[in-house]
Design a protein around this motif. Structure first.
Motif, PDB file in Angstrom:
ATOM      1  N   GLU A  52       0.831  -1.213   0.000  1.00 19.20           N
ATOM      2  CA  GLU A  52       0.000   0.000   0.000  1.00 19.20           C
ATOM      3  C   GLU A  52       0.859   1.254   0.000  1.00 19.20           C
ATOM      4  O   GLU A  52       0.549   2.242  -0.680  1.00 19.20           O
ATOM      5  N   LYS A  53       1.946   1.228   0.740  1.00 16.79           N
ATOM      6  CA  LYS A  53       2.811   2.403   0.812  1.00 16.79           C
ATOM      7  C   LYS A  53       3.450   2.707  -0.539  1.00 16.79           C
ATOM      8  O   LYS A  53       3.421   3.851  -1.010  1.00 16.79           O
ATOM      9  N   GLN A  54       4.031   1.678  -1.187  1.00 18.68           N
ATOM     10  CA  GLN A  54       4.794   1.903  -2.418  1.00 18.68           C
ATOM     11  C   GLN A  54       3.901   2.116  -3.636  1.00 18.68           C
ATOM     12  O   GLN A  54       4.260   2.864  -4.542  1.00 18.68           O
ATOM     13  N   LEU A  55       2.727   1.458  -3.662  1.00 18.01           N
ATOM     14  CA  LEU A  55       1.870   1.571  -4.847  1.00 18.01           C
ATOM     15  C   LEU A  55       0.770   2.607  -4.698  1.00 18.01           C
ATOM     16  O   LEU A  55       0.229   3.084  -5.700  1.00 18.01           O
ATOM     17  N   LEU A  56       0.421   2.977  -3.452  1.00 17.74           N
ATOM     18  CA  LEU A  56      -0.675   3.932  -3.247  1.00 17.74           C
ATOM     19  C   LEU A  56      -0.224   5.197  -2.528  1.00 17.74           C
ATOM     20  O   LEU A  56      -0.339   6.304  -3.056  1.00 17.74           O
ATOM     21  N   ASP A  57       0.297   5.008  -1.306  1.00 19.40           N
ATOM     22  CA  ASP A  57       0.605   6.165  -0.460  1.00 19.40           C
ATOM     23  C   ASP A  57       1.586   7.126  -1.122  1.00 19.40           C
ATOM     24  O   ASP A  57       1.438   8.348  -1.014  1.00 19.40           O
TER      25      ASP A  57
ATOM     26  N   PHE B 164      -8.097   3.725  -1.626  1.00 17.04           N
ATOM     27  CA  PHE B 164      -7.706   4.884  -0.814  1.00 17.04           C
ATOM     28  C   PHE B 164      -8.093   4.704   0.646  1.00 17.04           C
ATOM     29  O   PHE B 164      -7.445   5.270   1.539  1.00 17.04           O
ATOM     30  N   SER B 165      -9.138   3.926   0.899  1.00 16.39           N
ATOM     31  CA  SER B 165      -9.549   3.700   2.292  1.00 16.39           C
ATOM     32  C   SER B 165      -8.540   2.836   3.048  1.00 16.39           C
ATOM     33  O   SER B 165      -8.553   2.790   4.276  1.00 16.39           O
ATOM     34  N   ARG B 166      -7.641   2.168   2.324  1.00 15.01           N
ATOM     35  CA  ARG B 166      -6.623   1.325   2.958  1.00 15.01           C
ATOM     36  C   ARG B 166      -5.434   2.132   3.455  1.00 15.01           C
ATOM     37  O   ARG B 166      -4.626   1.646   4.241  1.00 15.01           O
ATOM     38  N   VAL B 167      -5.307   3.371   2.966  1.00 10.43           N
ATOM     39  CA  VAL B 167      -4.122   4.184   3.248  1.00 10.43           C
ATOM     40  C   VAL B 167      -4.489   5.282   4.244  1.00 10.43           C
ATOM     41  O   VAL B 167      -5.573   5.864   4.170  1.00 10.43           O
ATOM     42  N   LYS B 168      -3.584   5.575   5.149  1.00  8.34           N
ATOM     43  CA  LYS B 168      -3.811   6.649   6.109  1.00  8.34           C
ATOM     44  C   LYS B 168      -3.978   7.976   5.371  1.00  8.34           C
ATOM     45  O   LYS B 168      -3.192   8.314   4.482  1.00  8.34           O
ATOM     46  N   ASP B 169      -5.023   8.720   5.705  1.00  8.57           N
ATOM     47  CA  ASP B 169      -5.358  10.007   5.080  1.00  8.57           C
ATOM     48  C   ASP B 169      -5.733   9.862   3.605  1.00  8.57           C
ATOM     49  O   ASP B 169      -5.868  10.871   2.905  1.00  8.57           O
TER      50      ASP B 169
ATOM     51  N   GLU C 157      -7.651  12.901   1.529  1.00 11.26           N
ATOM     52  CA  GLU C 157      -7.129  13.492   0.288  1.00 11.26           C
ATOM     53  C   GLU C 157      -8.148  13.341  -0.843  1.00 11.26           C
ATOM     54  O   GLU C 157      -8.329  14.262  -1.646  1.00 11.26           O
ATOM     55  N   LEU C 158      -8.820  12.192  -0.889  1.00 13.38           N
ATOM     56  CA  LEU C 158      -9.816  11.964  -1.937  1.00 13.38           C
ATOM     57  C   LEU C 158     -10.991  12.928  -1.787  1.00 13.38           C
ATOM     58  O   LEU C 158     -11.487  13.476  -2.775  1.00 13.38           O
ATOM     59  N   SER C 159     -11.434  13.158  -0.548  1.00 14.24           N
ATOM     60  CA  SER C 159     -12.569  14.072  -0.335  1.00 14.24           C
ATOM     61  C   SER C 159     -12.190  15.511  -0.679  1.00 14.24           C
ATOM     62  O   SER C 159     -13.015  16.261  -1.215  1.00 14.24           O
ATOM     63  N   ILE C 160     -10.948  15.897  -0.402  1.00 13.75           N
ATOM     64  CA  ILE C 160     -10.498  17.258  -0.750  1.00 13.75           C
ATOM     65  C   ILE C 160     -10.472  17.430  -2.270  1.00 13.75           C
ATOM     66  O   ILE C 160     -10.941  18.449  -2.813  1.00 13.75           O
ATOM     67  N   ALA C 161      -9.932  16.423  -2.963  1.00 22.46           N
ATOM     68  CA  ALA C 161      -9.880  16.484  -4.433  1.00 22.46           C
ATOM     69  C   ALA C 161     -11.291  16.437  -5.023  1.00 22.46           C
ATOM     70  O   ALA C 161     -11.586  17.118  -6.023  1.00 22.46           O
TER      71      ALA C 161
ATOM     72  N   ASN D 139     -20.335   8.005   2.496  1.00 23.20           N
ATOM     73  CA  ASN D 139     -19.433   8.522   3.523  1.00 23.20           C
ATOM     74  C   ASN D 139     -19.805   9.970   3.867  1.00 23.20           C
ATOM     75  O   ASN D 139     -19.945  10.821   2.974  1.00 23.20           O
ATOM     76  N   GLU D 140     -19.963  10.257   5.156  1.00 24.42           N
ATOM     77  CA  GLU D 140     -20.378  11.592   5.598  1.00 24.42           C
ATOM     78  C   GLU D 140     -19.394  12.668   5.160  1.00 24.42           C
ATOM     79  O   GLU D 140     -19.778  13.804   4.877  1.00 24.42           O
ATOM     80  N   LYS D 141     -18.119  12.313   5.114  1.00 25.20           N
ATOM     81  CA  LYS D 141     -17.098  13.277   4.719  1.00 25.20           C
ATOM     82  C   LYS D 141     -17.350  13.782   3.301  1.00 25.20           C
ATOM     83  O   LYS D 141     -17.212  14.981   3.015  1.00 25.20           O
ATOM     84  N   PHE D 142     -17.757  12.898   2.414  1.00 25.45           N
ATOM     85  CA  PHE D 142     -18.012  13.280   1.027  1.00 25.45           C
ATOM     86  C   PHE D 142     -19.352  14.010   0.893  1.00 25.45           C
ATOM     87  O   PHE D 142     -19.481  14.926   0.085  1.00 25.45           O
TER      88      PHE D 142
END
Length: 807
Positions: free
Chosen positions: A335-340, A370-375, A379-383, A431-434
């Motif tokens: 997750e870190k190398q391919l997503l984060d 994206f839900s697997r990665v911290k923040d 970041e997705l909701s901001i974008a 998701n409430e955030k979105f």
């Protein structure tokens, strides 16, 4: 895991079994003695007759056997029935002695069996004999020596295997298979050995904390002598890593072999130190390079599908052969190398495209990854919010003042909102955030263009509530109104919406163009629920006026039955309360004598019923139905009052100039041009114009159209009444701004009256809290200056930023 722990037994239980065994042996000796004495007694009884005393049992006659067991006479012989029987058992007088070479002979037998197991030969003795031999040695305190001897023979055997690994050619797969074979053989051998030495494992090992169980001893010997060897360990780990690398490249590998070897490392407790660290480092290097390369080569949907595939493959490896303890670190590494590391790049490169093309499946995958990665979701909701603001602003802002764009704006906003709601429901798991981001973004961009969205939303509602709207059923219209109310919540200038909505509602009610009274009242109810009763009080008053007018006209019609109708015409009047309805500029026009007479009759009747009231006739929203005779047949023309006045002139002549019509009707110049244009240049041209053009000029002539034909009997030509003129739009907007000034003035006076003295900044802050529409600080300053000029408040003489209320 040590196998010895599964079948261990407590020491007191073993001792209890030994005591039971001893007692059993003694009882057997006693029973033998009794049977011999009974035999002698029977022989004596055959020789002489028995007396009464002899017939009774005489246990005291039994002689003591030579084995040391004394049996006393039973008290039952001379006691009453029911008394207890006492049995005394004594130990051997001399303790049994073992042969001098017992330990050596027994160990030789055991050692031979262990060697047979190591060399895969058949064992000469039975397992029961071997087990009994171990039990005998342990029972005679030879456990420690036995354990040491067993450990030594096992260690010698394990050490003898190391040479074949060092001499074996390092061909990775073959080497690993060789290692697996030796390991499997060692495990089988240790299980067999432990079954023979189980008594030792369950007694001596349990009592002595400093020694390991037989199984653990076997693991320790294999670990320290074979796998612990740095060459063997490096070759094993290197071979495993190469197999995993080949599998990641798409090759088929022997998963069972890898599972067995990795379980071996785990059982030997060197999995984490010798394998996992190197495995995770190799994984990190692989996916770091892979992520950088593929992020450049592939588009976002392909890249996301690849990441999902890789995660699935790693989970399969965990399922098939990797230790479960590796899962967290392995998945985190991928997750870190391919997503984060590529979150921002993925969002910048692909999110807008996915949202614009409504790629539901790809968006769902993006949310899931994206839900697997911290923040990641942050970041997705901001974008997501940034995309909404950018796209929404393009819909709302009209720098070119394109009327076509404004006409489609509300429908585009509704479609845009529906699409985003669908994305949130299906792709973003509600998701409430979105959801909150969507609301904030809509409120932000829709108010980038002040007042205009509110006006256009009101006009959109008007177009849907008109009688000409055949697009939707009542249920669909109700759902559409709910969606419109969502947009209405976002706008700040709700007073602008109210002004334009009221103007359009008035036209629908007065011209009879409302599609459904139920739909109108439903919309009114929604507005009341959203903004309160004060917001809709005037709108409700308009409906009340229409209902009262209907009732009053019924009474008037009954009265007119006894009076001759002037000119044979029928008149319907709507009595409007001036405070409820939009302000209309009165326009004096020349009505036909019959209509004037009819108005006087109605006025006299109304004032007779309502004394003290004043009637003012509004001709701008009047409409008529004219019966016209054309060579092609009779038609009924549904026209406005101004159109009626123009057409009635053609009863007196066939040709009139623009100036003649204006003089005869007294209609305002701009309104007359619009009216004649609708009659001579529209779809239904009941009169014709010379010269032919779209615009009406002062020298134009208008003629009765003898050749007029139409497939319908009743023709609507009064749509012009429903169209908004630029002057009307400007007037409505100006009234809104004027009302806002009154509200600002009232709010300032209300605040100052309460606070008596207040600084400029605090006053501005209080005003922003109370006012429900957007206003600029400069406009507030102007209203403060106006109130100072009108002596409602004054500046402090020493501090110009301080204000005082003037009572």
């Amino acid at each position: 895991m040590p196998l010895s722990n599964a079948n261990q037994r407590n020491l007191p239980e073993q001792q209890s079994q030994e005591n039971d065994l001893t007692s059993s042996k003694k009882r057997r000796l006693s029973d033998n003695c009794s049977s011999q004495n009974n035999k002698r007694s029977r022989e004596n009884s055959e020789l002489s007759p028995m007396t009464d005393s002899q017939k009774r049992a005489n246990f005291s006659a039994l002689t003591n056997p030579s084995n040391g067991i004394n049996r006393h006479a039973s008290p039952l012989a001379n006691s009453k029935p029911g008394s207890t029987k006492k049995l005394i058992i004594k130990n051997f007088k001399e303790k049994p002695r073992l042969p001098d070479n017992f330990q050596a002979l027994t160990w030789d037998k055991l050692a031979e069996s262990v060697q047979a197991i190591h060399t895969s030969r058949s064992i000469n003795s039975s397992l029961e004999e071997l087990y009994q031999a171990v039990e005998n040695m342990c029972s005679h305190k030879m456990s420690a020596a036995l354990y040491d001897q067993l450990k030594q023979i096992c260690e010698n055997h394990v050490k003898s295997n190391i040479t074949q690994f060092l001499e074996y050619p390092f061909i990775k797969t073959k080497f690993l298979k060789k290692m697996d074979n030796i390991w499997q053989s060692h495990c089988r051998q240790m299980i067999m050995i432990r079954s023979i030495f189980l008594f030792l494992d369950r007694t001596y090992v349990l009592q002595t904390s400093s020694v390991m169980s037989i199984w653990d001893m076997g693991l320790d010997l294999f670990r320290s002598n074979i796998v612990g060897h740095h060459i063997v360990q490096n070759r094993t780990v290197e071979g495993l890593l190469q197999l995993i690398s080949r599998e990641r490249s798409g090759e088929a590998v022997d998963r069972q072999l890898m599972k067995s070897l990795l379980r071996m490392l785990s059982d030997l407790q060197i999995y984490h130190d010798s394998f996992e660290k190197k495995f995770l480092e190799a994984t990190d290097r692989l996916y770091a390079a892979e992520g950088q390369r593929l992020m450049q080569e592939r588009d976002v949907p392909e890249y996301l599908a690849y990441v999902d595939k890789r995660l699935g493959e790693e989970n399969e490896r965990l399922l098939h052969y990797l230790d479960p303890s590796t899962k967290k670190n392995l998945v985190s590494c991928v997750e870190k190398q391919l997503l984060d590391q590529h979150l921002n790049t993925i969002l910048q490169k692909g999110l807008n495209q996915l949202l614009s093309e409504n790629r539901i499946q790809d968006l769902s995958l993006m949310y899931q990854l994206f839900s697997r990665v911290k923040d990641g979701l942050k970041e997705l909701s901001i974008a997501f919010a940034a995309y909404i603001k950018t796209t929404g602003r393009l819909i709302v802002v009209n720098t070119d003042n394109d009327p076509e764009k404004d006409r489609d704006m509300v429908q585009k906003l509704l479609d845009f909102k529906e699409k985003l709601d669908n994305v949130i429901d299906i792709c973003f798991a509600k998701n409430e955030k979105f959801i909150n981001g969507l609301k904030e973004s809509f409120e932000h961009f829709i108010n980038q263009r002040q007042n205009k969205p509110a006006e256009l939303i009101a006009k959109y509602v008007d177009s849907k509530l008109r009688s000409g709207n055949k697009e939707a059923t009542e249920e669909e219209l109700e759902r559409l109104l709910d969606k419109i109310m969502v947009l209405f919540r976002f706008i700040h200038g709700k007073d602008v919406f109210e002004a334009f909505y009221k103007k359009d509602l008035a036209k629908r009610l007065l011209v009879g163009k409302s599609a459904s009274v139920d739909a109108e009242k439903s919309m009114l109810s929604k507005l009341k629920q959203e903004c309160g009763a004060a917001f809709t009080s005037k709108l409700e008053g308009m409906f009340k006026d229409m209902e009262l007018s209907k009732d009053f006209m019924l009474t008037f019609k009954q009265q007119m039955q006894h009076i001759d109708t002037p000119g044979g015409i029928d008149l319907t009047v709507n009595i409007l309360t001036m405070g409820y309805w939009p302000t209309y500029m009165p326009m004096e026009v020349h009505l036909p004598a019959e209509m004037v007479k009819y108005q006087e009759i109605f006025k006299k009747f109304y004032l007779g019923k309502h004394s003290g009231k004043k009637l003012q006739w509004q001709s701008t929203l009047g409409h008529c139905v004219l019966k016209a005779c054309f060579p092609g047949g009779k038609k009924e023309l549904q026209v406005s009052l101004f159109q009626t006045l123009c057409l009635l002139l053609f009863n007196e002549g066939d040709v009139f100039t623009f100036k003649e019509i204006k003089l005869a009707t007294a209609i305002e110049d701009g309104e007359l041009r619009r009216t004649l244009q609708s009659l001579a240049c529209g779809k239904a041209r009941v009169i014709s114009k010379e010269p032919k053009s779209k615009d009406v000029e002062d020298d134009d002539k208008f003629l009765f159209n003898d050749g007029f034909k139409h497939k319908l009997c009743r023709i609507k030509i009064n749509q012009i009444q429903m169209k908004e003129t630029q002057e009307e739009n400007t007037s409505t907007t100006e009234r809104v701004f004027q009302d806002r000034q009154y509200q600002v003035d009232a709010a300032i006076v209300r605040i100052m009256k309460t606070r008596k003295a207040l600084s400029h900044n605090l006053l501005i802050s209080e005003l922003y809290k109370q006012l429900k529409f957007p206003v600029k600080p400069t406009d507030l300053k102007k209203r403060i200056e106006s109130l100072i000029d009108r002596d409602y408040m004054e500046r402090d003489k020493e501090d110009s930023n301080q204000y005082h209320y003037v009572a």
